[in-house]
Design a protein around this motif. Structure first.
Motif, mmCIF file in Angstrom:
data_model
loop_
_atom_site.group_PDB
_atom_site.id
_atom_site.type_symbol
_atom_site.label_atom_id
_atom_site.label_comp_id
_atom_site.label_asym_id
_atom_site.label_seq_id
_atom_site.Cartn_x
_atom_site.Cartn_y
_atom_site.Cartn_z
ATOM 1 N N LEU A 154 0.761 -1.077 -0.027
ATOM 2 C CA LEU A 154 0.216 -0.018 0.060
ATOM 3 C C LEU A 154 0.964 1.228 0.001
ATOM 4 O O LEU A 154 0.539 2.024 -0.688
ATOM 5 C CB LEU A 154 -1.016 0.048 1.378
ATOM 6 C CG LEU A 154 -2.213 0.837 1.431
ATOM 7 C CD1 LEU A 154 -3.174 -0.111 0.247
ATOM 8 C CD2 LEU A 154 -2.752 0.501 2.758
ATOM 9 N N LEU A 155 1.941 1.289 0.810
ATOM 10 C CA LEU A 155 2.720 2.292 0.987
ATOM 11 C C LEU A 155 3.702 2.506 -0.316
ATOM 12 O O LEU A 155 3.841 3.411 -1.040
ATOM 13 C CB LEU A 155 3.741 2.299 2.191
ATOM 14 C CG LEU A 155 2.989 2.241 3.604
ATOM 15 C CD1 LEU A 155 4.150 1.879 4.586
ATOM 16 C CD2 LEU A 155 2.745 3.769 3.764
ATOM 17 N N ALA A 156 4.019 1.523 -0.903
ATOM 18 C CA ALA A 156 5.108 1.402 -2.088
ATOM 19 C C ALA A 156 4.071 2.042 -3.168
ATOM 20 O O ALA A 156 4.772 2.915 -3.953
ATOM 21 C CB ALA A 156 5.241 0.051 -2.375
ATOM 22 N N LEU A 212 2.063 -5.844 -4.908
ATOM 23 C CA LEU A 212 2.194 -4.379 -5.610
ATOM 24 C C LEU A 212 1.174 -3.976 -6.512
ATOM 25 O O LEU A 212 0.983 -4.826 -7.447
ATOM 26 C CB LEU A 212 3.612 -4.343 -6.135
ATOM 27 C CG LEU A 212 5.001 -4.493 -5.135
ATOM 28 C CD1 LEU A 212 6.204 -4.677 -5.866
ATOM 29 C CD2 LEU A 212 5.088 -3.122 -4.354
ATOM 30 N N SER A 213 0.778 -2.744 -6.379
ATOM 31 C CA SER A 213 -0.278 -2.539 -7.321
ATOM 32 C C SER A 213 0.320 -1.897 -8.433
ATOM 33 O O SER A 213 1.597 -1.645 -8.685
ATOM 34 C CB SER A 213 -0.895 -1.196 -6.705
ATOM 35 O OG SER A 213 -0.363 -0.032 -6.665
ATOM 36 N N SER A 214 -0.570 -1.554 -9.472
ATOM 37 C CA SER A 214 0.056 -0.902 -10.978
ATOM 38 C C SER A 214 0.490 0.304 -10.660
ATOM 39 O O SER A 214 1.380 0.985 -11.671
ATOM 40 C CB SER A 214 -1.222 -1.069 -11.627
ATOM 41 O OG SER A 214 -2.170 -0.150 -11.327
ATOM 42 N N GLU A 215 0.095 1.054 -9.638
ATOM 43 C CA GLU A 215 0.764 2.554 -9.430
ATOM 44 C C GLU A 215 2.367 2.421 -9.077
ATOM 45 O O GLU A 215 2.972 3.277 -9.315
ATOM 46 C CB GLU A 215 0.234 3.004 -7.803
ATOM 47 C CG GLU A 215 -1.229 3.291 -8.163
ATOM 48 C CD GLU A 215 -1.892 4.081 -6.807
ATOM 49 O OE1 GLU A 215 -1.666 3.254 -5.911
ATOM 50 O OE2 GLU A 215 -2.459 5.106 -6.814
ATOM 51 N N PHE A 216 2.774 1.301 -8.764
ATOM 52 C CA PHE A 216 3.986 0.878 -8.303
ATOM 53 C C PHE A 216 5.134 1.148 -9.430
ATOM 54 O O PHE A 216 4.726 0.262 -10.402
ATOM 55 C CB PHE A 216 4.224 -0.111 -7.273
ATOM 56 C CG PHE A 216 5.655 -0.227 -7.168
ATOM 57 C CD1 PHE A 216 6.432 0.098 -6.113
ATOM 58 C CD2 PHE A 216 6.579 -1.422 -7.731
ATOM 59 C CE1 PHE A 216 7.662 0.033 -5.663
ATOM 60 C CE2 PHE A 216 7.700 -1.701 -7.267
ATOM 61 C CZ PHE A 216 8.337 -0.894 -6.228
#
Lengths: 156, 156
Positions: free
Chosen positions: B27-29, B52-56
């Motif tokens: 979440l933080l990453a 890890l989300s796609s935002e990472f």
């Protein structure tokens, strides 16, 4: 210890069932007990009851809270409120759901680790608290403060 | 997603090492990555990198963060900040301590589940966040609000 949050016009002593006696459950049991509420803790693993502080003056039931017999033993039908705070999202969801639908407990709060699951609870009118989301928010806030302090110091 | 907390006079892009890629770490990453910071995630269990989300948009290192070689591979010596957020208090404490003393990272934040351990961290000048205490505080606050609402409704 947290100050008494149930002052004002609220009923003085509430009957509160806490499912799960890990760190969070035992912390809540101690605080709420010291505020004068009647607490029953349900825990499957008897050794976890050792987490309870000396502030705790309630009762405990050893058993599986997902079974109706255990909930009845804890007199859940008379509870003003149930807190489902085991370390398992599935158990918290199941117990919270039984508390709402079978025992019609007016106030049910559940811990949910997976923030993506909160929507399911909301549909069932169960109030949720996500330690993961709470922690993430606080980490980001603290980090922002530290970076801000640092840049102010280096600007001097 | 959390809004950019590092505005104002703070340096725009920071180099941040996150140890642990569970729910909180991922979440933080994702959040910090989407804010334009350079992120490296260290995780022992490769399958957890799937959180890890796609935002990472950062890098990941698979390895034991309690070993200096792993930390060096993540270029911890160049980090502005390290977040120790595995699910193990002992690992978080050890990694945070190495980050402060060996690599002299100015900002080190650690997750600590056991509120009784926070004092140890404070002595080592490591900033801590306890999900247990945070959750307990919020549970008590929500409960107070619910009881208050209920008593107001029954008074009508």
């Amino acid at each position: 210890m947290v100050s008494n949050l149930f002052g004002g016009s609220a009923k003085q002593s509430q009957y509160i069932v806490i499912v799960g006696c890990g760190r969070l459950g035992s912390l809540l049991a101690g605080d709420l007990s010291s505020q004068g509420h009647s607490i029953v803790v349900i825990e499957q693993n008897e050794s976890c009851l050792g987490n309870l502080s000396s502030e705790f003056s309630g009762f405990s039931v050893v058993g599986d809270a997902a079974e109706l017999a255990t909930l009845r033993q804890a007199k859940v039908d008379k509870a003003d409120c149930l807190l489902a705070v085991t370390s398992e999202d599935n158990i918290n969801l199941m117990v919270a759901q039984i508390a709402r639908t079978v025992f019609e407990i007016p106030i049910v709060l559940a811990r949910v680790f997976d923030p993506d699951r909160e929507a399911i609870y909301q549909e069932l009118e169960i109030d949720t608290i996500s330690p993961t989301q709470l922690s993430a928010d606080l980490f980001l806030q603290r980090l922002g403060e530290r970076f801000e302090n640092q840049s102010q110091q280096s600007a001097k």
